[in-house]
Scaffold this active site. Structure first.
Site, mmCIF file in Angstrom:
data_model
loop_
_atom_site.group_PDB
_atom_site.id
_atom_site.type_symbol
_atom_site.label_atom_id
_atom_site.label_comp_id
_atom_site.label_asym_id
_atom_site.label_seq_id
_atom_site.Cartn_x
_atom_site.Cartn_y
_atom_site.Cartn_z
ATOM 1 C CG HIS A 1 -30.122 49.353 27.189
ATOM 2 N ND1 HIS A 1 -28.981 48.843 27.044
ATOM 3 C CD2 HIS A 1 -30.821 49.566 27.517
ATOM 4 C CE1 HIS A 1 -29.949 48.341 28.611
ATOM 5 N NE2 HIS A 1 -30.944 48.938 28.996
ATOM 6 C CG ASP A 5 -31.720 46.692 21.080
ATOM 7 O OD1 ASP A 5 -32.215 46.211 20.924
ATOM 8 O OD2 ASP A 5 -30.958 47.809 22.462
ATOM 9 C CD GLN A 9 -38.032 48.060 25.274
ATOM 10 O OE1 GLN A 9 -38.929 47.780 25.571
ATOM 11 N NE2 GLN A 9 -37.414 48.009 26.583
ATOM 12 C CE LYS A 68 -35.659 44.356 27.648
ATOM 13 N NZ LYS A 68 -35.338 44.914 29.156
ATOM 14 C CB CYS A 100 -29.840 51.262 30.713
ATOM 15 S SG CYS A 100 -30.065 50.113 31.727
HETATM 16 N N1 PLP Z 1 -31.514 47.351 23.817
HETATM 17 C C1 PLP Z 1 -32.996 47.880 24.490
HETATM 18 C C2 PLP Z 1 -33.456 48.839 23.088
HETATM 19 C C3 PLP Z 1 -33.510 47.592 25.838
HETATM 20 O O1 PLP Z 1 -34.881 48.544 26.253
HETATM 21 C C4 PLP Z 1 -32.714 46.454 26.663
HETATM 22 C C5 PLP Z 1 -33.261 46.369 28.392
HETATM 23 O O2 PLP Z 1 -34.102 46.523 28.707
HETATM 24 C C6 PLP Z 1 -31.343 46.350 26.312
HETATM 25 C C7 PLP Z 1 -30.792 46.515 25.058
HETATM 26 C C8 PLP Z 1 -30.947 45.007 27.178
HETATM 27 O O3 PLP Z 1 -31.843 43.999 27.285
HETATM 28 P P1 PLP Z 1 -31.314 42.594 28.144
HETATM 29 O O4 PLP Z 1 -30.556 43.835 29.227
HETATM 30 O O5 PLP Z 1 -32.725 41.806 27.683
HETATM 31 O O6 PLP Z 1 -29.805 42.160 27.558
#
Ligand code: PLP
Length: 425
Positions: A122, A199, A202, A225, A384
């Site tokens: 992401h 990270d 998900q 999430k 993203c």
């Molecule tokens: N990393 C992953 C794999 C994601 O799917 C997301 C959000 O869709 C993020 C990071 C960023 O999360 P946040 O916008 O809640 O900070």
């Protein structure tokens, strides 16, 4: 007991309709809906307890502080961290990763050093590392993916050099649903004396996480999430790392003593929590984690895997429909059962609760817009993950993502709507 009817009643929003049709909410990878217990706990705190934490001698402040610190304990237990000092509340995954990038960058990175990321990250696990490049000449080395959307585990070992300082990798792809073998990746990195940031944005809603078993050095996830509120997230860090890193932001609560000549810093985790935290959201997050734990990951996974397999199978009925990632191959459905077992994301299996697809030459935005008119909430675009889109040779996809409250009937409604929309073209 996994009782879907009762579970759905816990999420009042699922009863609403859009454009006169019952809502089918398949945008759970973007954010999940909130159970009533989360909303009620937060409302109750604002109505009856509200006071700033850590600062007051008065009753309400002490009560709010107790709730906030108990929320930290709930998070610690949820990810099985060693101590509360290793649990830092942030605004979400993005802020958690930025915190590590900025502070690790300041303390540990020098010109010519390298950070390994993957092609399926992401943006929030790419851009924070690039932002460092204005101050220090850090190179990103990128682990490629295979054509079926898995990490190329043969290529990964070759990316380590004597200048590798960190590996930052997603546990589960938000586009492909791929569950990465992060335990193996962490062991490989550690064999090269390289720390690892995971990270888990998900992963947290779908997989049990055990940071001690994984042995990751940092791990980030977002409350919203995993059925919690927005504006709250977590950074886990091993105490020995967090001790070594400088503070991220300066302000109230993160200090020991302040003078114009010299300031000392508070102990962990407060060193990284400058200013008034969103203590009500922390309470909401704890209630959400309690909710998930009470249902249990084995039940959640069994339900979500059955649903994802069913949806992917039915989607194969549509000519010209291409699913990206491991679910694109019907054979991978058979291997889907051991998504993660025991504690910890292991990732021997293929895919989590995400299906990204395109149909023929129909633009993903058109598909998503028309599905919306039929009551189906899906996400469209690059999710993203623009570098991943470049790798796949596409501009974007339609993404349906499932949560514990989704049903087979909703998949059927989605399929009818999808077939109707495709006919329009
Ligand atoms: N990393 C992953 C794999 C994601 O799917 C997301 C959000 O869709 C993020 C990071 C960023 O999360 P946040 O916008 O809640 O900070």
């Amino acid at each position: 007991m996994f009782d879907l009817k009762t579970i759905r009643k816990d999420f009042p929003i699922l009863e609403r309709s859009v454009y006169g049709r019952p809502l089918v909410y398949f945008d759970n990878a973007a954010t999940t809906q909130k159970p009533r217990c989360v909303i009620d706990a937060m409302t109750d705190e604002y109505l009856n307890v509200n006071a700033n934490v850590h600062r007051g001698v008065h009753f309400l402040s002490q009560e709010a502080t107790r709730i906030y610190e108990e929320a930290r304990t709930t998070v610690r237990e949820f990810i099985h961290a060693r101590s509360n000092a290793e649990v830092i509340f942030t605004r979400g995954t993005t802020e958690s990763i930025n915190l590590v990038a900025a502070t690790f960058g300041q303390a540990c990175l020098h010109d010519g050093d390298e950070v390994i990321v993957t092609e399926m990250e992401h943006h929030s696990n790419i851009v924070p590392w690039q932002l460092l490049q204005s101050r220090v000449d850090v190179k990103l080395r990128v682990c490629p993916i295979t054509d079926d959307g898995r990490l190329d585990m043969e290529a990964l070992p070759r990316l380590f050099t004597s200048r590798t300082r960190l590996l930052a990798c997603t546990a589960v792809s938000n586009v492909l649903g791929t569950v990465n073998p992060i335990k193996e990746i962490i062991a490989l990195a550690h064999a090269h004396h390289v720390p690892v940031l995971i990270d888990a944005a998900q992963a947290a809603p779908h997989h049990p996480i055990d940071v001690q078993e994984l042995d990751c050095d940092f791990l980030a996830f977002s409350g919203h999430k995993v059925y919690g509120p927005t504006g709250i997230g977590v950074l886990y860090g091993k105490e020995e790392w967090l001790d070594r890193l400088p503070p991220y932001m300066g302000g109230g609560e993160m200090i020991g003593k302040v003078s114009f000549e010299r300031t000392t810093f508070n102990e962990l985790p407060y060193k990284f929590e400058a200013g008034t935290p969103d203590y009500v959201a922390a309470n909401g997050l704890a209630r959400a984690l309690d909710y998930v734990s009470a249902i249990g990951f084995p039940e959640i996974q069994a339900h979500e895997q059955a649903l994802t397999s069913y949806a992917a199978e039915r989607m194969q009925e549509i000519a010209d429909l291409r699913i990206f990632g491991p679910l694109g191959k019907p054979s991978s459905l058979a291997h889907q059962v051991p998504l993660a077992h025991g504690r910890g994301v292991r990732g021997e299996a293929s895919a989590s609760s995400v299906i990204s697809f395109n149909v023929g030459s129909i633009h993903h935005l058109d598909l998503g817009t028309l599905l919306d008119r039929l009551g189906i909430a899906v996400r469209t675009g690059h999710h993203c993950a623009e570098p991943l889109m470049h790798r796949l040779g596409i501009e974007g996809t339609v993404r349906a993502s499932f949560a514990l409250y989704n049903t087979r009937e909703e998949v059927d409604t989605f399929m009818e709507a999808l077939q109707r929309v495709i006919k329009m073209f």
